[in-house]
Design an enzyme around this catalytic site. Structure first.
Site, PDB file in Angstrom:
ATOM      1  N   ALA A   1     -67.115  -8.544  19.286  1.00  0.00           N
ATOM      2  CA  ALA A   1     -66.096  -8.575  18.679  1.00  0.00           C
ATOM      3  C   ALA A   1     -65.236  -9.459  18.841  1.00  0.00           C
ATOM      4  O   ALA A   1     -64.283  -9.834  19.954  1.00  0.00           O
ATOM      5  CB  ALA A   1     -65.136  -7.798  17.869  1.00  0.00           C
TER       6      ALA A   1
ATOM      7  N   GLU B   1     -65.381  -2.391  25.826  1.00  0.00           N
ATOM      8  CA  GLU B   1     -64.511  -1.982  25.188  1.00  0.00           C
ATOM      9  C   GLU B   1     -63.645  -1.204  26.443  1.00  0.00           C
ATOM     10  O   GLU B   1     -61.930  -1.580  25.735  1.00  0.00           O
ATOM     11  CB  GLU B   1     -64.898  -1.175  23.854  1.00  0.00           C
ATOM     12  CG  GLU B   1     -65.656  -1.974  22.495  1.00  0.00           C
ATOM     13  CD  GLU B   1     -67.240  -2.475  22.742  1.00  0.00           C
ATOM     14  OE1 GLU B   1     -67.738  -2.164  23.542  1.00  0.00           O
ATOM     15  OE2 GLU B   1     -67.729  -2.701  21.866  1.00  0.00           O
TER      16      GLU B   1
ATOM     17  N   GLY C   1     -69.411  -5.368  20.313  1.00  0.00           N
ATOM     18  CA  GLY C   1     -69.839  -5.957  19.027  1.00  0.00           C
ATOM     19  C   GLY C   1     -71.581  -6.643  19.022  1.00  0.00           C
ATOM     20  O   GLY C   1     -71.894  -6.652  18.457  1.00  0.00           O
TER      21      GLY C   1
ATOM     22  N   GLU D   1     -73.823  -4.188  19.990  1.00  0.00           N
ATOM     23  CA  GLU D   1     -73.832  -3.542  18.490  1.00  0.00           C
ATOM     24  C   GLU D   1     -74.835  -4.305  17.136  1.00  0.00           C
ATOM     25  O   GLU D   1     -75.880  -3.625  16.668  1.00  0.00           O
ATOM     26  CB  GLU D   1     -72.830  -3.171  18.270  1.00  0.00           C
ATOM     27  CG  GLU D   1     -72.195  -1.721  18.708  1.00  0.00           C
ATOM     28  CD  GLU D   1     -70.905  -1.749  18.678  1.00  0.00           C
ATOM     29  OE1 GLU D   1     -69.685  -2.737  18.817  1.00  0.00           O
ATOM     30  OE2 GLU D   1     -70.299  -0.376  18.739  1.00  0.00           O
TER      31      GLU D   1
HETATM   32  N1  CO8 Z   1     -63.444 -13.121  21.263  1.00  0.00           N
HETATM   33  C1  CO8 Z   1     -62.608 -13.806  21.093  1.00  0.00           C
HETATM   34  N2  CO8 Z   1     -63.133 -15.143  22.138  1.00  0.00           N
HETATM   35  C2  CO8 Z   1     -63.958 -14.786  23.256  1.00  0.00           C
HETATM   36  C3  CO8 Z   1     -64.756 -12.981  23.700  1.00  0.00           C
HETATM   37  C4  CO8 Z   1     -64.190 -12.622  23.116  1.00  0.00           C
HETATM   38  N3  CO8 Z   1     -64.980 -11.306  22.426  1.00  0.00           N
HETATM   39  N4  CO8 Z   1     -65.616 -13.745  24.006  1.00  0.00           N
HETATM   40  C5  CO8 Z   1     -65.697 -14.528  24.531  1.00  0.00           C
HETATM   41  N5  CO8 Z   1     -64.456 -16.047  23.953  1.00  0.00           N
HETATM   42  C6  CO8 Z   1     -64.099 -16.770  24.179  1.00  0.00           C
HETATM   43  C7  CO8 Z   1     -62.810 -17.090  25.251  1.00  0.00           C
HETATM   44  O1  CO8 Z   1     -61.891 -16.415  25.198  1.00  0.00           O
HETATM   45  C8  CO8 Z   1     -63.449 -18.067  25.721  1.00  0.00           C
HETATM   46  O2  CO8 Z   1     -62.480 -18.742  25.048  1.00  0.00           O
HETATM   47  P1  CO8 Z   1     -61.238 -20.439  26.323  1.00  0.00           P
HETATM   48  O3  CO8 Z   1     -62.692 -21.062  26.423  1.00  0.00           O
HETATM   49  O4  CO8 Z   1     -60.342 -20.546  24.825  1.00  0.00           O
HETATM   50  O5  CO8 Z   1     -60.771 -19.583  27.368  1.00  0.00           O
HETATM   51  C9  CO8 Z   1     -64.568 -18.918  26.079  1.00  0.00           C
HETATM   52  O6  CO8 Z   1     -65.177 -17.697  24.875  1.00  0.00           O
HETATM   53  C10 CO8 Z   1     -65.830 -18.337  26.612  1.00  0.00           C
HETATM   54  O7  CO8 Z   1     -65.774 -17.198  27.420  1.00  0.00           O
HETATM   55  P2  CO8 Z   1     -65.326 -17.386  28.771  1.00  0.00           P
HETATM   56  O8  CO8 Z   1     -64.418 -18.726  29.279  1.00  0.00           O
HETATM   57  O9  CO8 Z   1     -64.671 -16.070  29.022  1.00  0.00           O
HETATM   58  O10 CO8 Z   1     -66.846 -17.706  29.695  1.00  0.00           O
HETATM   59  P3  CO8 Z   1     -67.182 -16.691  31.188  1.00  0.00           P
HETATM   60  O11 CO8 Z   1     -68.737 -17.202  31.309  1.00  0.00           O
HETATM   61  O12 CO8 Z   1     -66.381 -16.571  32.111  1.00  0.00           O
HETATM   62  O13 CO8 Z   1     -67.666 -15.118  30.299  1.00  0.00           O
HETATM   63  C11 CO8 Z   1     -67.736 -13.400  28.782  1.00  0.00           C
HETATM   64  C12 CO8 Z   1     -67.539 -14.880  29.122  1.00  0.00           C
HETATM   65  C13 CO8 Z   1     -67.832 -12.432  30.505  1.00  0.00           C
HETATM   66  C14 CO8 Z   1     -68.336 -12.613  27.385  1.00  0.00           C
HETATM   67  C15 CO8 Z   1     -66.202 -13.201  28.832  1.00  0.00           C
HETATM   68  O14 CO8 Z   1     -65.337 -14.342  27.829  1.00  0.00           O
HETATM   69  C16 CO8 Z   1     -65.756 -11.606  27.985  1.00  0.00           C
HETATM   70  O15 CO8 Z   1     -65.790 -11.137  29.161  1.00  0.00           O
HETATM   71  N6  CO8 Z   1     -65.558 -11.973  26.969  1.00  0.00           N
HETATM   72  C17 CO8 Z   1     -64.938 -10.925  26.321  1.00  0.00           C
HETATM   73  C18 CO8 Z   1     -66.295  -9.477  26.448  1.00  0.00           C
HETATM   74  C19 CO8 Z   1     -65.853  -8.262  25.699  1.00  0.00           C
HETATM   75  O16 CO8 Z   1     -64.572  -7.569  25.981  1.00  0.00           O
HETATM   76  N7  CO8 Z   1     -66.079  -7.968  24.323  1.00  0.00           N
HETATM   77  C20 CO8 Z   1     -65.645  -6.539  23.314  1.00  0.00           C
HETATM   78  C21 CO8 Z   1     -65.085  -7.485  22.746  1.00  0.00           C
HETATM   79  S1  CO8 Z   1     -64.715  -5.366  21.822  1.00  0.00           S
HETATM   80  C22 CO8 Z   1     -65.589  -5.166  20.444  1.00  0.00           C
HETATM   81  O17 CO8 Z   1     -66.355  -6.161  20.668  1.00  0.00           O
HETATM   82  C23 CO8 Z   1     -65.677  -4.128  19.625  1.00  0.00           C
HETATM   83  C24 CO8 Z   1     -66.213  -3.768  19.305  1.00  0.00           C
HETATM   84  C25 CO8 Z   1     -66.854  -2.723  17.569  1.00  0.00           C
HETATM   85  C26 CO8 Z   1     -66.245  -3.379  16.320  1.00  0.00           C
HETATM   86  C27 CO8 Z   1     -67.193  -4.288  15.658  1.00  0.00           C
HETATM   87  C28 CO8 Z   1     -66.573  -4.978  14.785  1.00  0.00           C
HETATM   88  C29 CO8 Z   1     -67.236  -6.828  14.719  1.00  0.00           C
END
Ligand code: CO8
Length: 256
Positions: free
Chosen positions: A64, A130, A107, A110
């Site tokens: 998400a 999460e 998400g 999911e």
């Molecule tokens: N939300 C918003 N932005 C994101 C997300 C995210 N989930 N994932 C990545 N991004 C953005 C980063 O902030 C980054 O933006 P910027 O260039 O502006 O800094 C860009 O995408 C590229 O990401 P990274 O630079 O971090 O790239 P890496 O290769 O270093 O890492 C990862 C990739 C491992 C995917 C890392 O970005 C990461 O850990 N992301 C978050 C993953 C996460 O925690 N997901 C769970 C979110 S909670 C959730 O999903 C709850 C679900 C229940 C509800 C569903 C309703 C829709």
């Protein structure tokens, strides 16, 4: 017109490509709505038999959209009811396939789990991070993963917020196939075309019956299976399938 997805068809396969590459395909609410509405449109479209979801090389979807979520309150969530759109996904009748390269997190995982079949590249990563954000899965993750891998393993994965490799996901029965990263789309399309040649009404009735297995008593499940078995005899495709067998030719199914 869609903003966050790219939609196209290839023969009888309807493809939805998640398209927010700048944020690793993080799912905001609008994007989830677009995905669901397109799945429903394909579900109604008589020329489409299979629905395929894919991301890009880096990510299927990294969860998400954290930026969108950070300032939510319990009441804003209750009123926006974001999971109503997710519930609509469970009503799709046609086979759905997730083709996963890279990250399928939160998400995004999911979303893949809401598909009937998951095919992944060897470097795909599945997980629920999460817990590391001080929340928990909300779009069905605890229920869907537990049904697939059992309580002990599901708890461990979700508690630790650790990612599992495609191989581990395959071993735990969470996904269907692992292929080389570069072949994910091709193999998913091949699988989709194989399914597209099967009798559509059979596929539909089978999906309903198999889904009931996770959700009902054995006797209720047997009853539903039997009704669907009877119903399959209402289709022209049943006549076609059985006549083709007798005539030693391949059947041509019409979906009626
Ligand atoms: N939300 C918003 N932005 C994101 C997300 C995210 N989930 N994932 C990545 N991004 C953005 C980063 O902030 C980054 O933006 P910027 O260039 O502006 O800094 C860009 O995408 C590229 O990401 P990274 O630079 O971090 O790239 P890496 O290769 O270093 O890492 C990862 C990739 C491992 C995917 C890392 O970005 C990461 O850990 N992301 C978050 C993953 C996460 O925690 N997901 C769970 C979110 S909670 C959730 O999903 C709850 C679900 C229940 C509800 C569903 C309703 C829709």
């Amino acid at each position: 017109t869609t903003k966050h997805i790219h939609v196209f068809t290839e023969g009888k396969i309807g493809v939805i490509q998640l398209n927010r590459p700048e944020v690793a395909n993080a799912l905001n609410r609008h994007m989830v709505k677009e995905i669901v509405e397109q799945m429903e449109a394909f579900d109604r479209d008589e020329t489409i038999r299979i629905i395929l979801l894919k991301g890009n090389k880096k990510a299927f979807a990294a969860g998400a959209d954290i930026e969108e979520m950070m300032d939510e309150t319990p009441l804003s969530l209750e009123l926006a009811d974001p999971f109503a759109d997710w519930d609509r996904m469970t009503l799709i009748k046609k086979p759905t396939i997730a083709a996963v390269n890279g990250f399928a997190l939160g998400g995004g995982f999911e979303l893949a789990l809401h598909c009937d079949l998951i095919l992944a590249g060897e470097n795909a990563e599945f997980g629920f991070p999460e817990v590391t954000l001080g929340v928990m899965p909300g779009a069905g993750g605890t229920q869907l993963l537990t049904r697939l891998m059992g309580r002990a393993k599901a708890l461990e994965w979700i508690w630790l917020g650790k990612s599992m490799s495609a191989e581990e996901a395959l071993r735990c029965g969470v996904i269907n196939r692992v292929v080389a990263d570069a072949l994910v789309t091709e193999e998913a399309m091949r699988l989709a075309s194989q399914l597209a040649d099967q009798a559509p009404i059979s596929l539909r009735l089978i999906k309903e019956a198999v889904n009931a297995a996770g959700d009902t008593t054995l006797m209720e499940g047997f009853k539903l299976e039997r009704k669907n078995f009877y119903l399959s005899f209402a289709s022209q495709d049943q006549k076609e399938g059985m006549h083709a067998f007798k005539e030693k030719r391949s059947p041509s199914f019409k979906g009626v």
